[in-house]
Design an enzyme around this catalytic site. Sequence first.
Site, PDB file in Angstrom:
ATOM      1  CB  ALA A  65      -0.912  -0.004   1.216  1.00 31.51           C
ATOM      2  N   GLY A 109      -0.066  -5.013   0.788  1.00 29.22           N
ATOM      3  CA  GLY A 109      -1.295  -4.958   0.009  1.00 29.22           C
ATOM      4  C   GLY A 109      -1.182  -5.642  -1.333  1.00 29.22           C
ATOM      5  CD  GLU A 112      -3.069  -7.385   3.006  1.00 27.93           C
ATOM      6  OE1 GLU A 112      -3.518  -7.593   4.147  1.00 27.93           O
ATOM      7  OE2 GLU A 112      -2.715  -6.250   2.617  1.00 27.93           O
ATOM      8  CD  GLU A 132       1.083  -5.744   5.723  1.00 27.60           C
ATOM      9  OE1 GLU A 132       0.327  -5.784   4.737  1.00 27.60           O
ATOM     10  OE2 GLU A 132       1.738  -6.727   6.131  1.00 27.60           O
TER      11      GLU A 132
END
Length: 258
Positions: A65, A109, A112, A132
């Site tokens: 992200a 992300g 994911e 993360e």
Amino acid sequence: MAFETIIVDVEDHVALIKLNRPDALNALNQQLVGELCTALEEADANDKVRCIVVTGSEKAFAAGADIKEMSSMTYAEVNATNLFASVNDRIVAIRKPIIAAVSGYALGGGCELAMACDFIIASDTAKFGQPEVNLGVIAGIGGSQRLTRFVGKSKAMDMNLTGRFMDAEEAERSGLISRMVPAKKLMDEAMGAAQKIAEKSMIATRAAKEAVNRSYETTLTEGLLFERRVFHALFATEDQKEGMNAFMEKRQAQFRDR
């Protein structure tokens, strides 16, 4: 519509969606995930599309992200906006099969996003991770949930707690990806798989996707009952008759999605 952070190409009943933020290693900012979800929904609604492939660059599928976009946000802000919830909800609502073609980094992300697709074909240069914890947070789009279901508790704990990366060979061995191929052959392999799916009855591929996904949401007994009822229901379609007749007549089936 015109997109700025992705490239969409539809050919031979396959929608190819390429993440396109090269300067940021395809980091997922709100614009990119919004455009991606819109493109997926448009492909799902397009009668000419029968399968979808999502990919990035050779260097990075998506490196996570966008930290710059999130770093100044407060708990109140991310809670009020329910940050990333709509991404998950919109992707899982897509009924057509989605293949993730992953090369290079698929971290945070990006990992994911790949896991939210129906299956992953990866190059031998792919690296997966949920780092993360290095940023003082945890995964927020499925990295603690889908990853655990795919590779088991021990490996998921390892990756979420240490932030270590998993290479393509380990990812294939652990069940995170369906197959590993040389980097130069990644897109040929992914598009080949998509073409095979596109040749099938869309009624059947949608049903298969729904049935497999249901296995993660319910008990074995309920899942088997769901599978059997959908299997029975497909005998009401013209495609079932065509598929079985074609098999017996030793010819290629001509499915019409009816």
